[in-house]
Design an enzyme around this catalytic site. Structure first.
Site, PDB file in Angstrom:
ATOM      1  N   GLU A 243       0.889  -1.177   0.000  1.00  0.00           N
ATOM      2  CA  GLU A 243       0.000   0.000   0.000  1.00  0.00           C
ATOM      3  C   GLU A 243       0.914   1.210   0.000  1.00  0.00           C
ATOM      4  O   GLU A 243       1.496   1.557   1.025  1.00  0.00           O
ATOM      5  CB  GLU A 243      -0.879  -0.004   1.258  1.00  0.00           C
ATOM      6  CG  GLU A 243      -1.800  -1.199   1.369  1.00  0.00           C
ATOM      7  CD  GLU A 243      -2.959  -1.182   0.397  1.00  0.00           C
ATOM      8  OE1 GLU A 243      -3.080  -0.218  -0.390  1.00  0.00           O
ATOM      9  OE2 GLU A 243      -3.744  -2.136   0.413  1.00  0.00           O
ATOM     10  N   CYS A 277      -2.787   8.518   3.433  1.00  0.00           N
ATOM     11  CA  CYS A 277      -2.455   7.987   2.108  1.00  0.00           C
ATOM     12  C   CYS A 277      -3.562   8.273   1.108  1.00  0.00           C
ATOM     13  O   CYS A 277      -3.311   8.782   0.030  1.00  0.00           O
ATOM     14  CB  CYS A 277      -2.187   6.502   2.195  1.00  0.00           C
ATOM     15  SG  CYS A 277      -3.486   5.595   3.028  1.00  0.00           S
TER      16      CYS A 277
HETATM   17  P1  NAD Z   1       8.547   5.332   4.356  1.00  0.00           P
HETATM   18  O1  NAD Z   1       8.460   4.529   3.121  1.00  0.00           O
HETATM   19  O2  NAD Z   1       9.616   6.326   4.496  1.00  0.00           O
HETATM   20  O3  NAD Z   1       8.680   4.383   5.629  1.00  0.00           O
HETATM   21  C1  NAD Z   1       7.765   3.332   5.885  1.00  0.00           C
HETATM   22  C2  NAD Z   1       8.458   2.228   6.664  1.00  0.00           C
HETATM   23  O4  NAD Z   1       9.416   1.572   5.843  1.00  0.00           O
HETATM   24  C3  NAD Z   1       9.205   2.686   7.911  1.00  0.00           C
HETATM   25  O5  NAD Z   1       8.930   1.763   8.939  1.00  0.00           O
HETATM   26  C4  NAD Z   1      10.660   2.621   7.473  1.00  0.00           C
HETATM   27  O6  NAD Z   1      11.555   2.397   8.526  1.00  0.00           O
HETATM   28  C5  NAD Z   1      10.637   1.424   6.557  1.00  0.00           C
HETATM   29  N1  NAD Z   1      11.731   1.372   5.580  1.00  0.00           N
HETATM   30  C6  NAD Z   1      12.430   2.395   5.061  1.00  0.00           C
HETATM   31  N2  NAD Z   1      13.327   1.945   4.144  1.00  0.00           N
HETATM   32  C7  NAD Z   1      13.170   0.605   4.096  1.00  0.00           C
HETATM   33  C8  NAD Z   1      13.776  -0.430   3.322  1.00  0.00           C
HETATM   34  N3  NAD Z   1      14.720  -0.157   2.420  1.00  0.00           N
HETATM   35  N4  NAD Z   1      13.341  -1.696   3.502  1.00  0.00           N
HETATM   36  C9  NAD Z   1      12.358  -1.967   4.389  1.00  0.00           C
HETATM   37  N5  NAD Z   1      11.762  -1.039   5.156  1.00  0.00           N
HETATM   38  C10 NAD Z   1      12.159   0.236   5.005  1.00  0.00           C
HETATM   39  O7  NAD Z   1       7.097   5.985   4.472  1.00  0.00           O
HETATM   40  P2  NAD Z   1       6.569   7.047   5.544  1.00  0.00           P
HETATM   41  O8  NAD Z   1       7.264   8.340   5.262  1.00  0.00           O
HETATM   42  O9  NAD Z   1       6.617   6.480   6.909  1.00  0.00           O
HETATM   43  O10 NAD Z   1       5.026   7.163   5.144  1.00  0.00           O
HETATM   44  C11 NAD Z   1       4.536   8.130   4.264  1.00  0.00           C
HETATM   45  C12 NAD Z   1       4.215   7.523   2.921  1.00  0.00           C
HETATM   46  O11 NAD Z   1       3.420   6.366   3.096  1.00  0.00           O
HETATM   47  C13 NAD Z   1       3.413   8.415   2.043  1.00  0.00           C
HETATM   48  O12 NAD Z   1       3.921   8.361   0.718  1.00  0.00           O
HETATM   49  C14 NAD Z   1       2.018   7.832   2.049  1.00  0.00           C
HETATM   50  O13 NAD Z   1       1.252   8.091   0.926  1.00  0.00           O
HETATM   51  C15 NAD Z   1       2.299   6.393   2.230  1.00  0.00           C
HETATM   52  N6  NAD Z   1       1.174   5.729   2.875  1.00  0.00           N
HETATM   53  C16 NAD Z   1       0.430   4.869   2.132  1.00  0.00           C
HETATM   54  C17 NAD Z   1      -0.666   4.255   2.705  1.00  0.00           C
HETATM   55  C18 NAD Z   1      -1.534   3.322   1.906  1.00  0.00           C
HETATM   56  O14 NAD Z   1      -2.341   2.603   2.462  1.00  0.00           O
HETATM   57  N7  NAD Z   1      -1.391   3.269   0.612  1.00  0.00           N
HETATM   58  C19 NAD Z   1      -0.984   4.484   4.030  1.00  0.00           C
HETATM   59  C20 NAD Z   1      -0.185   5.366   4.763  1.00  0.00           C
HETATM   60  C21 NAD Z   1       0.908   5.972   4.163  1.00  0.00           C
END
Ligand code: NAD
Length: 469
Positions: A243, A277
């Site tokens: 997602e 999101c």
């Molecule tokens: P992010 O991708 O920076 O981080 C999300 C998670 O991934 C964190 O726990 C982080 O530590 C982890 N992570 C980072 N790099 C990684 C890697 N290489 N491998 C595995 N894990 C890793 O996202 P964010 O800034 O926390 O959230 C905001 C974004 O999330 C926005 O773009 C938003 O649209 C999206 N979002 C989507 C939904 C949905 O349901 N589609 C819901 C909420 C947020």
């Protein structure tokens, strides 16, 4: 947990490295989060692997009963969980915010527990009898973001547990306390080792996504991280539900009543102060009613108080972190520099404590402005004028993401016709972002793949098995 202090104490590390988590509204410390390592991850996966077979052997009824008890436990601790969430994430207690999020956790646990999933007879013609079953996957990794940290964690873990899996959660480094506290409460009703939280950084997420002991990753976060997870999970051919980010368009048709839709438009865009999101992030309004919609929306937005989450009056909060604040500020500055018209906000107070960015509405903005084409993920909405529905649909579909979208009209049949033309996983009519635990939810294009919620969401946490004989 009986008190806020007891809840915080239950997740406060007594040894090992820790990190102070600061309240984004006040800059004051909220608590200490453990800094877990890849070694801690190994231990969590080993414990999950040991606990999973007995959990799977319990069967659906006993697992569902445990999840219903977990929902009750969340409700018993609801106020303490909401206060911690409010302090760590920044969202107010009231409005569609912290108390609402904790309530959603209980609701999603209950629906995951009570949704029926029966083996399906695919062919039964006298010669062949083929049935489709779903077996547990094993250990599932859940990696989440900071915007709805508790609710999204439940979206991931509830169907995983219901289907007989163990779960290792890697929360966002911005909001670990909320997820640790939620898991501590749910764990009051689960066998030891089955559900654990590893509160580490990106390297822990990357190790989880590549680990041979993990059968599936449930990921919610940015599109860039989603792509990294696809790569790091490739060697072990993991199942993935992704997602990812969105930049949802809303289209207001010329027959809509501006006054009637203004509050729905506002919350569609500004729920969780825009850090959602599937929030409305680009609003396309027909030229005939453009000025009226701008005016009604501005009237509603101007009445919504923003401030410290624990103040009961507020319904909007700060950005959760400085990085996101800077993104919003940069995009609004670019819009202003292009000559777009500021209807409200756009003027942050540099002396204000906390990551507060004012509620901002920007009109007369070009469709190729960065505030339109990039995901702002904060309290700033661009409103774009259009003349024909074809033009609005083409603009809505022009980006490479497609999580949600919405159509606003007095004529639901006309709205459905437009909805069918939009490239998005969900299209809402006269509302935006209304997720429901019974209704499948997932993205189109680079907003990800796989469905969550409902029976489709349960199936996604099992391995399909055909028994043919
Ligand atoms: P992010 O991708 O920076 O981080 C999300 C998670 O991934 C964190 O726990 C982080 O530590 C982890 N992570 C980072 N790099 C990684 C890697 N290489 N491998 C595995 N894990 C890793 O996202 P964010 O800034 O926390 O959230 C905001 C974004 O999330 C926005 O773009 C938003 O649209 C999206 N979002 C989507 C939904 C949905 O349901 N589609 C819901 C909420 C947020």
């Amino acid at each position: 947990m009986e008190t806020y202090d007891a809840l915080l104490a239950s997740i406060s590390p007594t040894s090992g490295e820790t990190r102070t988590i600061l309240d984004p509204a006040t800059g004051q410390p909220v608590g200490q989060a453990p800094v877990h390592t890849v070694e801690d991850l190994e231990q969590a996966i080993a414990a999950a692997t040991a606990a999973q077979p007995a959990w799977a052997a319990l069967g659906h009824d006993a697992r569902s009963a445990a999840l219903l008890r977990a929902a009750d436990a969340v409700e018993r601790s609801a106020e303490e969980l909401a206060r911690l969430l409010s302090r760590e994430q920044g969202k107010p207690l009231n409005g569609p915010n912290a108390r609402f999020e904790v309530g959603a956790c209980a609701a999603w646990l209950r629906v995951a527990a009570t949704t029926a999933l029966e083996p399906e007879t695919v062919v039964d013609d006298g010669e062949t009898r083929a049935e489709l079953h779903y077996r547990p996957i094993g250990v599932v990794g859940a990696i989440g973001p900071w915007n709805w940290p508790m609710m999204i964690t439940v979206w991931q873990l509830a169907p995983a547990l219901r289907m007989g899996n163990a779960v290792v959660v890697k929360p966002s480094e911005y909001t670990p306390l909320s997820v640790l506290a939620l898991a501590a409460v749910i764990n009051e009703e689960l066998p030891e080792g089955l559900l654990s939280v590893v509160s580490g950084g990106r390297e822990v997420g990357e190790a989880l996504a590549g680990h041979p002991g993990i059968g599936k990753i449930m990921f919610t976060g940015s599109t860039a991280t989603g792509k990294a997870i696809i790569k790091s999970s490739a060697d072990t051919v993991k199942r993935l539900t992704l997602e990812l980010g969105g930049n949802d368009a809303g289209i207001v048709l010329p027959d809509a009543d501006p006054k009637a839709i203004a509050e729905g438009l506002f919350w569609g865009a500004f729920i969780n102060t825009g850090q959602t999101c599937a929030a409305l992030k680009r609003l396309y309004v027909h030229t005939d009613i453009y000025d009226a919609v701008c005016e009604e929306l501005t009237n509603v937005a101007a009445t919504m108080p923003m401030g410290i989450g624990l103040d009961e009056a507020n319904v909007l909060g700060p950005l959760q972190n400085r990085q996101q604040y800077d993104i919003v500020a940069r995009l609004v500055d670019a819009a202003k520099a292009s000559g777009a018209r500021v209807l409200l906000g756009g003027n942050p107070d540099p002396d204000r404590t906390g990551h507060f960015y004012p509620t901002t509405l920007i009109a007369d903005i070009d469709n190729d402005n960065p505030l339109v084409t990039e995901e702002q993920f904060g309290p700033a909405l661009p409103i774009i004028r259009y003349s024909t529905v074809d033009e609005a649909v083409a603009n809505a579909n022009a980006l490479d993401v497609g999580l949600g979208a919405s159509v606003w009209s007095a004529d639901p049949a006309a709205a459905r016709t437009v909805a069918a033309r939009l490239e998005a996983g969900t299209v809402w009519i006269n509302k935006h972002g209304a997720v429901d635990p019974r209704i499948p939810f997932g993205g189109a294009k680079q907003s990800g793949y796989g469905l969550e919620f409902g029976v489709e969401g349960l199936k996604a946490l099992g391995v399909p098995q055909v028994i043919n004989g």
